[in-house]
Motif scaffolding. Structure first.
Motif, PDB file in Angstrom:
ATOM      1  N   PRO A  96      10.206  -6.761  -0.573  1.00 49.48           N
ATOM      2  CA  PRO A  96      11.536  -7.269  -0.206  1.00 49.48           C
ATOM      3  C   PRO A  96      12.608  -6.143  -0.088  1.00 49.48           C
ATOM      4  N   GLY A  97      12.501  -4.787  -0.572  1.00 45.97           N
ATOM      5  CA  GLY A  97      13.160  -3.875  -0.217  1.00 45.97           C
ATOM      6  C   GLY A  97      13.268  -3.323   1.127  1.00 45.97           C
ATOM      7  N   ALA A  98      12.340  -3.764   2.206  1.00 45.66           N
ATOM      8  CA  ALA A  98      12.590  -3.522   3.426  1.00 45.66           C
ATOM      9  C   ALA A  98      13.794  -4.277   4.248  1.00 45.66           C
ATOM     10  N   ILE A  99      14.407  -5.342   3.470  1.00 42.86           N
ATOM     11  CA  ILE A  99      15.312  -5.920   4.052  1.00 42.86           C
ATOM     12  C   ILE A  99      16.759  -5.154   3.887  1.00 42.86           C
ATOM     13  N   PHE A 248      14.158   1.148  -3.343  1.00 46.74           N
ATOM     14  CA  PHE A 248      13.873   2.376  -3.949  1.00 46.74           C
ATOM     15  C   PHE A 248      12.788   2.747  -4.837  1.00 46.74           C
ATOM     16  N   SER A 249      12.430   1.475  -5.257  1.00 40.58           N
ATOM     17  CA  SER A 249      11.051   1.240  -6.268  1.00 40.58           C
ATOM     18  C   SER A 249      10.374   0.149  -6.029  1.00 40.58           C
ATOM     19  N   PRO A 250       9.619   0.137  -5.037  1.00 42.95           N
ATOM     20  CA  PRO A 250       8.912  -0.904  -4.605  1.00 42.95           C
ATOM     21  C   PRO A 250       7.959  -1.671  -5.823  1.00 42.95           C
ATOM     22  N   GLN A 251       7.275  -0.367  -6.317  1.00 38.77           N
ATOM     23  CA  GLN A 251       6.404  -0.890  -7.205  1.00 38.77           C
ATOM     24  C   GLN A 251       6.839  -1.684  -8.644  1.00 38.77           C
ATOM     25  N   LEU A 258       1.843  -6.038  -3.747  1.00 41.51           N
ATOM     26  CA  LEU A 258       1.681  -5.961  -2.532  1.00 41.51           C
ATOM     27  C   LEU A 258       1.267  -4.441  -2.088  1.00 41.51           C
ATOM     28  N   GLY A 259       1.139  -3.527  -3.202  1.00 45.76           N
ATOM     29  CA  GLY A 259       0.847  -2.314  -2.776  1.00 45.76           C
ATOM     30  C   GLY A 259       1.706  -1.598  -1.960  1.00 45.76           C
ATOM     31  N   VAL A 260       3.003  -1.620  -1.976  1.00 42.04           N
ATOM     32  CA  VAL A 260       4.156  -1.166  -0.994  1.00 42.04           C
ATOM     33  C   VAL A 260       4.667   0.236  -1.458  1.00 42.04           C
ATOM     34  N   THR A 261       4.875   0.977  -0.697  1.00 39.65           N
ATOM     35  CA  THR A 261       5.485   2.549  -1.002  1.00 39.65           C
ATOM     36  C   THR A 261       6.968   2.411  -0.484  1.00 39.65           C
ATOM     37  N   ILE A 262       7.797   3.426  -0.887  1.00 42.24           N
ATOM     38  CA  ILE A 262       9.059   3.614  -0.095  1.00 42.24           C
ATOM     39  C   ILE A 262       8.958   3.765   1.177  1.00 42.24           C
ATOM     40  N   LYS A 263       8.135   4.504   1.360  1.00 45.39           N
ATOM     41  CA  LYS A 263       8.128   5.053   2.923  1.00 45.39           C
ATOM     42  C   LYS A 263       7.744   3.651   3.880  1.00 45.39           C
ATOM     43  N   GLU A 264       6.727   2.778   3.243  1.00 43.17           N
ATOM     44  CA  GLU A 264       6.564   1.551   4.115  1.00 43.17           C
ATOM     45  C   GLU A 264       7.754   0.577   4.209  1.00 43.17           C
ATOM     46  N   ALA A 265       8.501   0.335   3.039  1.00 43.15           N
ATOM     47  CA  ALA A 265       9.707  -0.391   2.893  1.00 43.15           C
ATOM     48  C   ALA A 265      10.565   0.230   3.919  1.00 43.15           C
ATOM     49  N   ILE A 266      10.842   1.571   4.001  1.00 42.40           N
ATOM     50  CA  ILE A 266      11.795   2.146   5.076  1.00 42.40           C
ATOM     51  C   ILE A 266      11.381   1.745   6.492  1.00 42.40           C
ATOM     52  N   ARG A 267       9.977   2.155   6.695  1.00 42.98           N
ATOM     53  CA  ARG A 267       9.530   2.050   7.793  1.00 42.98           C
ATOM     54  C   ARG A 267       9.448   0.883   8.507  1.00 42.98           C
TER      55      ARG A 267
END
Length: 445
Positions: A96-99, A248-251, A258-267
């Motif tokens: 959700p942080g990708a939004i 800022f804190s996907p986990q 989902l196993g998401v990192t901040i880098k993936e949320a931004i990308r």
């Protein structure tokens, strides 16, 4: 390495690293240079846009379109499958942080698209008695590079006019087939016939179509989304919390699942946002170039509103439907995830709603992308090349409805990426011209 492997590698570098930094960097640069017009002038832009909705009776002609018709044509292209499938992919891959990062890309993208629209207005010209313009024109006349202009024109004709429109017709056919069981080829033929009836009417019919259909399709989709969001009103605050915390804190949210990192949320947030609103890509300036306005700055403000509507409004609606219904942890992605969300909200009516929405979104994109390609055909070959271009586009629409499109998508992505580079080069070279135009505009209002 196979042909598919080469395309994938090129796209991974282009969209995974190079273009995200270039596009966001360009947005930050213009935001600072122009003193954040997306904050200072957004109210004026809104007034200009929504005041224009009610100005009926003005027809587009060889001298161009009204400012609102130009915006509607731009939004027709911007609001497409990216607003449905792209948002779902961003959430599935970046949480959700990708939004949040999608919003950030839109914020800075508004200043980039302001620059594109202003330059398109400054360097538009009359060819064979008709007003036209776009990046090829400001690259050749402003940045003084005929070679880069030709490269841009070829890339956009392939990316949007041909390959991109195959993808759009495929999306329409697949959605109609799932929802109503209609054979894909018949959907493709029907889509091509209806599109042909509009395209053969030239700028007048295209403008009439977009100014009528774009507000209708936007309102239809927003109302449908709001109904589901209101039904799940208890999840609205948790949804926004998951967006802001997940950025800022996907986990701490579903990133753990989902196993998401901040880098993936931004990308994924930034790349899908840029792909959806097309800021910096060099596509929508073709529509803004033909707007009949008193000053280039006027259309620059209108263009900013287009990015706001596309990303902050429509993409956010899709995101909230997906998050409030809770389907984003299902493991699905793309259009399947969006369909699951609307089915969760509307039950058996979810699939037909998405099929109808997708038809309007994708069909209007076909019209918009055709128009952008035509401006470049005119640049390369003059008016004589348009009839052949029109026939080829309609054939691609039919063929696209029955193809497996994963490779086609990849090819479209690659040419989309390639056409961005000469556009951004020209924007930087002509940045002082944009700044001068804005100062002149603000001194007169």
């Amino acid at each position: 390495m196979t042909f598919e492997g080469i395309i994938k590698t090129v796209n991974d570098y282009l969209w995974g690293y190079i273009l995200i930094f270039l596009l966001v960097g360009t947005g930050i640069y213009f935001s600072i240079k122009l003193r954040f017009p997306q904050i200072r002038q957004i109210n004026r832009g809104m007034k200009q846009v929504f005041g224009g909705i009610f100005k009926k009776g003005e027809k587009a002609d060889k001298d161009g379109m009204t400012s609102f018709q130009a915006l509607a044509t731009a939004i027709a292209a911007q609001v497409g499958t990216g607003n449905l499938a792209g948002v779902a992919t961003a959430i599935a891959s970046g949480g959700p942080g990708a939004i949040f990062w999608m919003w950030i890309s839109a914020f800075f993208g508004m200043s980039t698209i302001f620059a594109e629209a202003v330059l398109a207005q400054i360097y538009k010209e009359k060819i064979d008695g008709e007003i036209t313009g776009g990046p090829a024109y400001y690259i050749s006349k402003g940045a003084k590079s005929k070679g880069l202009a030709v490269f841009f024109s070829i890339a956009i004709i392939i990316a949007l006019g041909f390959v991109g429109n195959m993808v759009q017709s495929n999306s329409i056919a697949a959605a109609a087939n799932r929802a109503f069981g209609i054979n894909k080829i018949w959907i493709g033929i029907f889509t091509a016939i209806v599109a042909g009836m509009i395209l053969i009417g030239g700028i007048t019919r295209i403008a009439s179509f977009t100014e009528l259909v774009v507000p209708f399709m936007a309102v239809l989709y927003i109302v449908g989304s709001l109904i589901i969001i209101i039904i799940n009103y208890r999840q609205i605050i948790p949804a926004f919390r998951s967006i802001f915390v997940g950025a800022f804190s996907p986990q701490a949210i579903a990133g753990g699942v989902l196993g998401v990192t901040i880098k993936e949320a931004i990308r994924y947030g930034v790349s899908r946002g840029l792909f959806s609103n097309e800021a910096g890509m060099g596509s929508t300036p073709h529509a803004h170039a033909v707007a009949k306005v008193n000053h280039p700055g006027e259309q620059g403000l209108v263009a900013m509103v287009g990015v706001f509507i596309d990303t902050v409004v429509i993409c956010t609606m899709t995101a909230l439907v997906i998050i409030t219904t809770g389907v984003y942890t299902s493991g699905a992605t793309g259009p399947e995830l969006t369909q699951m969300a609307f089915t969760a909200g509307f039950g058996k009516y979810g699939n037909p709603f998405i099929a109808i929405s997708l038809f309007f979104f994708a069909f209007s994109t076909i019209i918009g992308w055709y128009f952008f390609g035509e401006a470049n055909i005119r640049f390369l070959f003059g008016k004589g090349g348009i009839k052949y271009y029109r026939i080829i586009v309609l054939l691609f629409v039919v063929f696209g409805s029955i193809l497996e499109v994963e490779l086609v998508w990849s090819i479209a992505d690659m040419f989309n990426g390639l056409m961005i580079i000469p556009n951004l080069i020209a924007l930087f070279i002509l940045s002082s011209k944009v700044s001068e135009s804005l100062k002149d505009f603000e001194s007169k209002i």
